[in-house]
Write a protein that holds these residues in place. Structure first.
Motif, PDB file in Angstrom:
ATOM      1  N   VAL A  26      11.710 -32.604 -39.945  1.00  0.00           N
ATOM      2  CA  VAL A  26      11.179 -33.349 -38.795  1.00  0.00           C
ATOM      3  C   VAL A  26      12.331 -33.658 -37.853  1.00  0.00           C
ATOM      4  O   VAL A  26      13.422 -34.056 -38.291  1.00  0.00           O
ATOM      5  CB  VAL A  26      10.497 -34.656 -39.249  1.00  0.00           C
ATOM      6  N   LEU A  27      12.094 -33.496 -36.546  1.00  0.00           N
ATOM      7  CA  LEU A  27      13.151 -33.740 -35.564  1.00  0.00           C
ATOM      8  C   LEU A  27      12.553 -34.289 -34.285  1.00  0.00           C
ATOM      9  O   LEU A  27      11.482 -33.850 -33.855  1.00  0.00           O
ATOM     10  CB  LEU A  27      13.892 -32.426 -35.271  1.00  0.00           C
ATOM     11  N   TRP A  28      13.253 -35.271 -33.679  1.00  0.00           N
ATOM     12  CA  TRP A  28      12.876 -35.783 -32.365  1.00  0.00           C
ATOM     13  C   TRP A  28      14.090 -35.698 -31.445  1.00  0.00           C
ATOM     14  O   TRP A  28      15.167 -35.344 -31.886  1.00  0.00           O
ATOM     15  CB  TRP A  28      12.324 -37.207 -32.444  1.00  0.00           C
ATOM     16  N   GLU A  29      13.869 -36.003 -30.172  1.00  0.00           N
ATOM     17  CA  GLU A  29      14.810 -35.820 -29.056  1.00  0.00           C
ATOM     18  C   GLU A  29      14.741 -34.369 -28.572  1.00  0.00           C
ATOM     19  O   GLU A  29      15.162 -33.440 -29.267  1.00  0.00           O
ATOM     20  CB  GLU A  29      16.256 -36.189 -29.402  1.00  0.00           C
ATOM     21  N   SER A  30      14.218 -34.212 -27.355  1.00  0.00           N
ATOM     22  CA  SER A  30      13.892 -32.875 -26.851  1.00  0.00           C
ATOM     23  C   SER A  30      15.095 -31.939 -26.802  1.00  0.00           C
ATOM     24  O   SER A  30      14.979 -30.762 -27.166  1.00  0.00           O
ATOM     25  CB  SER A  30      13.254 -32.981 -25.464  1.00  0.00           C
ATOM     26  N   ASN A  31      16.243 -32.422 -26.369  1.00  0.00           N
ATOM     27  CA  ASN A  31      17.403 -31.529 -26.270  1.00  0.00           C
ATOM     28  C   ASN A  31      17.922 -31.124 -27.644  1.00  0.00           C
ATOM     29  O   ASN A  31      18.387 -30.002 -27.834  1.00  0.00           O
ATOM     30  CB  ASN A  31      18.509 -32.172 -25.436  1.00  0.00           C
ATOM     31  N   SER A  32      17.847 -32.040 -28.606  1.00  0.00           N
ATOM     32  CA  SER A  32      18.200 -31.680 -29.982  1.00  0.00           C
ATOM     33  C   SER A  32      17.228 -30.639 -30.523  1.00  0.00           C
ATOM     34  O   SER A  32      17.627 -29.706 -31.240  1.00  0.00           O
ATOM     35  CB  SER A  32      18.195 -32.919 -30.878  1.00  0.00           C
ATOM     36  N   ILE A  33      15.962 -30.796 -30.175  1.00  0.00           N
ATOM     37  CA  ILE A  33      14.941 -29.857 -30.656  1.00  0.00           C
ATOM     38  C   ILE A  33      15.182 -28.453 -30.116  1.00  0.00           C
ATOM     39  O   ILE A  33      15.145 -27.468 -30.859  1.00  0.00           O
ATOM     40  CB  ILE A  33      13.529 -30.355 -30.285  1.00  0.00           C
ATOM     41  N   ILE A  34      15.445 -28.327 -28.818  1.00  0.00           N
ATOM     42  CA  ILE A  34      15.600 -26.980 -28.269  1.00  0.00           C
ATOM     43  C   ILE A  34      16.869 -26.315 -28.800  1.00  0.00           C
ATOM     44  O   ILE A  34      16.893 -25.103 -29.033  1.00  0.00           O
ATOM     45  CB  ILE A  34      15.529 -26.956 -26.729  1.00  0.00           C
ATOM     46  N   ARG A  35      17.907 -27.106 -29.036  1.00  0.00           N
ATOM     47  CA  ARG A  35      19.113 -26.535 -29.654  1.00  0.00           C
ATOM     48  C   ARG A  35      18.817 -26.070 -31.082  1.00  0.00           C
ATOM     49  O   ARG A  35      19.271 -25.001 -31.507  1.00  0.00           O
ATOM     50  CB  ARG A  35      20.228 -27.573 -29.662  1.00  0.00           C
ATOM     51  N   TYR A  36      18.093 -26.883 -31.821  1.00  0.00           N
ATOM     52  CA  TYR A  36      17.732 -26.519 -33.191  1.00  0.00           C
ATOM     53  C   TYR A  36      16.929 -25.220 -33.205  1.00  0.00           C
ATOM     54  O   TYR A  36      17.211 -24.307 -34.003  1.00  0.00           O
ATOM     55  CB  TYR A  36      16.916 -27.637 -33.840  1.00  0.00           C
ATOM     56  N   LEU A  37      15.930 -25.118 -32.344  1.00  0.00           N
ATOM     57  CA  LEU A  37      15.074 -23.937 -32.333  1.00  0.00           C
ATOM     58  C   LEU A  37      15.872 -22.676 -32.007  1.00  0.00           C
ATOM     59  O   LEU A  37      15.691 -21.635 -32.638  1.00  0.00           O
ATOM     60  CB  LEU A  37      13.931 -24.119 -31.335  1.00  0.00           C
ATOM     61  N   ALA A  38      16.766 -22.783 -31.022  1.00  0.00           N
ATOM     62  CA  ALA A  38      17.590 -21.625 -30.668  1.00  0.00           C
ATOM     63  C   ALA A  38      18.521 -21.245 -31.816  1.00  0.00           C
ATOM     64  O   ALA A  38      18.750 -20.053 -32.079  1.00  0.00           O
ATOM     65  CB  ALA A  38      18.386 -21.916 -29.402  1.00  0.00           C
ATOM     66  N   GLY A  39      19.057 -22.244 -32.520  1.00  0.00           N
ATOM     67  CA  GLY A  39      19.934 -21.977 -33.647  1.00  0.00           C
ATOM     68  C   GLY A  39      19.202 -21.447 -34.867  1.00  0.00           C
ATOM     69  O   GLY A  39      19.698 -20.563 -35.577  1.00  0.00           O
ATOM     70  N   ARG A  40      18.023 -21.970 -35.091  1.00  0.00           N
ATOM     71  CA  ARG A  40      17.256 -21.620 -36.293  1.00  0.00           C
ATOM     72  C   ARG A  40      16.555 -20.268 -36.148  1.00  0.00           C
ATOM     73  O   ARG A  40      16.406 -19.531 -37.137  1.00  0.00           O
ATOM     74  CB  ARG A  40      16.215 -22.717 -36.549  1.00  0.00           C
ATOM     75  N   TYR A  41      16.129 -19.933 -34.938  1.00  0.00           N
ATOM     76  CA  TYR A  41      15.286 -18.756 -34.749  1.00  0.00           C
ATOM     77  C   TYR A  41      15.941 -17.693 -33.869  1.00  0.00           C
ATOM     78  O   TYR A  41      15.324 -17.147 -32.966  1.00  0.00           O
ATOM     79  CB  TYR A  41      13.918 -19.187 -34.211  1.00  0.00           C
ATOM     80  N   HIS A  42      17.210 -17.431 -34.134  1.00  0.00           N
ATOM     81  CA  HIS A  42      17.920 -16.286 -33.566  1.00  0.00           C
ATOM     82  C   HIS A  42      17.899 -16.294 -32.033  1.00  0.00           C
ATOM     83  O   HIS A  42      17.643 -15.269 -31.406  1.00  0.00           O
ATOM     84  CB  HIS A  42      17.321 -14.970 -34.096  1.00  0.00           C
ATOM     85  N   GLY A  43      18.214 -17.437 -31.463  1.00  0.00           N
ATOM     86  CA  GLY A  43      18.228 -17.555 -30.015  1.00  0.00           C
ATOM     87  C   GLY A  43      19.610 -17.430 -29.419  1.00  0.00           C
ATOM     88  O   GLY A  43      19.929 -18.132 -28.447  1.00  0.00           O
ATOM     89  N   GLU A  44      20.416 -16.526 -29.956  1.00  0.00           N
ATOM     90  CA  GLU A  44      21.797 -16.381 -29.464  1.00  0.00           C
ATOM     91  C   GLU A  44      21.848 -16.010 -27.990  1.00  0.00           C
ATOM     92  O   GLU A  44      22.793 -16.353 -27.283  1.00  0.00           O
ATOM     93  CB  GLU A  44      22.556 -15.335 -30.285  1.00  0.00           C
ATOM     94  N   SER A  45      20.824 -15.302 -27.515  1.00  0.00           N
ATOM     95  CA  SER A  45      20.806 -14.931 -26.094  1.00  0.00           C
ATOM     96  C   SER A  45      20.584 -16.153 -25.213  1.00  0.00           C
ATOM     97  O   SER A  45      20.971 -16.148 -24.038  1.00  0.00           O
ATOM     98  CB  SER A  45      19.711 -13.894 -25.827  1.00  0.00           C
ATOM     99  N   LEU A  46      19.977 -17.201 -25.765  1.00  0.00           N
ATOM    100  CA  LEU A  46      19.756 -18.441 -25.021  1.00  0.00           C
ATOM    101  C   LEU A  46      20.880 -19.446 -25.227  1.00  0.00           C
ATOM    102  O   LEU A  46      21.209 -20.216 -24.320  1.00  0.00           O
ATOM    103  CB  LEU A  46      18.452 -19.105 -25.473  1.00  0.00           C
ATOM    104  N   TYR A  47      21.440 -19.459 -26.422  1.00  0.00           N
ATOM    105  CA  TYR A  47      22.413 -20.474 -26.809  1.00  0.00           C
ATOM    106  C   TYR A  47      23.595 -19.757 -27.460  1.00  0.00           C
ATOM    107  O   TYR A  47      23.625 -19.563 -28.672  1.00  0.00           O
ATOM    108  CB  TYR A  47      21.741 -21.441 -27.780  1.00  0.00           C
ATOM    109  N   PRO A  48      24.586 -19.362 -26.658  1.00  0.00           N
ATOM    110  CA  PRO A  48      25.639 -18.456 -27.129  1.00  0.00           C
ATOM    111  C   PRO A  48      26.441 -19.017 -28.295  1.00  0.00           C
ATOM    112  O   PRO A  48      26.658 -20.227 -28.404  1.00  0.00           O
ATOM    113  CB  PRO A  48      26.528 -18.280 -25.896  1.00  0.00           C
TER     114      PRO A  48
END
Length: 207
Positions: free
Chosen positions: A62-84
Motif C-alpha cells: 500500500v502506498l500514498w502520496e502521488s509523486n511517490s506512487i508514480i516513482r514506484y510504478l516506474a521503478g517497479r514496472y520497467h519504466g526506465e524510459s520514463l524514469y532514467p
C-alpha cells in the motif's frame, strides 16, 4: 491487479492514471473523495491516515502520496524510459517533480480555490491577486525551462516529470485568469498532444 483509490477529477489521481497508461499497466480504479466515498472512514484511514487520495494497493503493498506512487510504478514496472537509471538524469527529473509539489502547488493554491472551486474562505481580492502573480512567476520559470530544452521539462525526452508539470499547466489554462503569451508552453502542450494518455488524463477538461 493494481488498485487505484481516488476520484478521476483529482489532479493527483490523474498523475497516477497517466503513469499507468504510459506503462501500459492495467489497473482497477475506485472513486474515493469529495462527492464519492468518504476518505474519513476507518477503512480508508487504515490505508492512508492523511485521508487523502490517491492510494494504491499493489498486492499486499500500500502506498500514498502521488509523486511517490508514480516513482514506484516506474521503478517497479520497467519504466526506465520514463524514469532514467542514470543518477544525473533521474535527479533532474526528480527536481521538477518535487518543485511542482512544493513550489508550484503553493503558488496556485489560493487563486485556484477562489476562481475554480469558488471557496467562500478564499475570496480576499488581494490574496487572489498575489496568488495569481506568484502563479504567473512560476509559469514563467516553466516557459524558460521549455525554451531552453526545446522539448520536454527535464530534457530532450518525455519523462515522469512531464506528467505533474503538464497537469499543472492544464490547471493554469483551465483557470479563468490572465494567461499571457507562453509560446514554449504552447509548443510543449502541442508535443504532448501526440500522446493518448495526455487527452485522457490531462487535457480532458478537468482543472
Amino acid at each position: 491487479m493494481l488498485q487505484i483509490l481516488g476520484k478521476t477529477s483529482s489532479i493527483n489521481v490523474r498523475k497516477v492514471l497517466w503513469t499507468c497508461a504510459e506503462l501500459a499497466l492495467p489497473f482497477e480504479q475506485e472513486d474515493w473523495g469529495s462527492g464519492f466515498r468518504a476518505t474519513s472512514v476507518p477503512e480508508f484511514l487504515a490505508l492512508n491516515p492523511n485521508a487523502m487520495v490517491p492510494v494504491i494497493r499493489d498486492g499486499d503493498f500500500v502506498l500514498w502520496e502521488s509523486n511517490s506512487i508514480i516513482r514506484y510504478l516506474a521503478g517497479r514496472y520497467h519504466g526506465e524510459s520514463l524514469y532514467p537509471a542514470d543518477p544525473c538524469e533521474r535527479a533532474r527529473c526528480d527536481q521538477w517533480i518535487d518543485w511542482q509539489a512544493s513550489e508550484l502547488n503553493r503558488a496556485w493554491s489560493y487563486a485556484f480555490l477562489a476562481l475554480v472551486r469558488r471557496s467562500p474562505a478564499h475570496q480576499d481580492r488581494s490574496q487572489i491577486d498575489l496568488s495569481c502573480a506568484n502563479w504567473a512567476r512560476h509559469m514563467a520559470m516553466i516557459e524558460g525551462q521549455l525554451a531552453k530544452t526545446g522539448a520536454f521539462i527535464a530534457g530532450s525526452a518525455f519523462s515522469l516529470a512531464d506528467i505533474p508539470i503538464a497537469l499543472s499547466i492544464n490547471r493554469w489554462l483551465e483557470t479563468p485568469l490572465q494567461h499571457g503569451d507562453l509560446l514554449a508552453v504552447e509548443a510543449y502542450m502541442a508535443r504532448l498532444a501526440t500522446r493518448e494518455a495526455y487527452w485522457a488524463y490531462c487535457r480532458n477538461g478537468t482543472p
